[in-house]
Design an enzyme around this catalytic site. Structure first.
Site: not given
Length: 220
Positions: A140-141, A144
């Site tokens: 997603d962003t 990680t």
């Protein structure tokens, strides 16, 4: 459309409600816990086979060191590696794949957390000089994944590519970090095909949208 665009994934629009549960088979005990079948298993498999072809083209004659991100990535990784193997057997170019596993913890309930926690060994020295393919179920962003890539690069691999089954459209989305994308999806919490909600739903073959009932039932 060139290869680089096709590697960016099948775009699922914001208003896509998914398919009615009545059209597919799934574990009956999840009946009230999922809203719809978002991506059917057969579509996942066909797209994964296509990604395997791109990967074989890009890696050339290099054997592939696959780094599978557990737990969510295990089904996608297993199917992707199997397709690479089958495609190699049916052509004159067979790429040997070796799979190693890494476990990251970055979700609590349905919220992504900022921190990268590598569970188990952080020593990835076996990647030195290798052509590495990181296989992740969902990005997603990208915070990680960015942290993982930086960690992997410290071991001086020959090259690193990332295959993500799903990339979510979120603010500051990490599309550029993922070289091979199965599907680009809206910012919805999905489960199934080894994607979990607090360890539940991994046994669904399809990727499904979790219901409010499901979120409440399995919340920790």
């Amino acid at each position: 459309m060139d290869n680089s665009q096709m590697k960016r994934g099948i775009v699922i629009k914001d208003d896509w409600p998914g398919y009615s549960l009545d059209l597919f088979t799934y574990p009956e005990h999840y009946h009230e816990d999922i809203e719809s079948v978002y991506i059917p298993h057969g579509v996942i498999m066909n797209r994964t086979e296509r990604l395997a072809r791109y990967i074989m083209d890009d890696f050339g004659d290099s054997n592939i060191m696959v780094l599978c991100v557990l737990k969510g990535g295990y089904k996608f990784c297993a199917d992707l590696v199997e397709f690479i193997k089958v495609l190699g057997c049916n052509s004159s170019r067979y790429l040997e794949t070796r799979v190693e596993f890494i476990r990251l913890k970055s979700y609590l309930n349905d919220q992504s957390t900022e921190d990268l926690h590598i569970v188990g060994s952080r020593d990835l020295s076996f990647l030195r000089g290798k052509s590495v393919l990181i296989v992740e179920a969902i990005v997603d962003t990208g915070k990680t994944m960015k942290a993982l890539l930086q960690h992997v690069e410290t071991f001086e691999p020959k090259m690193v590519k990332v295959a993500g089954l799903l990339v979510k459209r979120v603010p500051n989305m990490a599309e550029s970090l993922t070289d091979y994308v199965g599907f680009e999806i809206p910012n919805r919490f999905v489960v199934g095909y080894a994607l979990d909600y607090n360890e539940y739903f991994r046994d669904l073959n399809h990727i499904c949208v979790i219901s409010k009932t499901g979120k409440m039932k399995y919340k920790v």
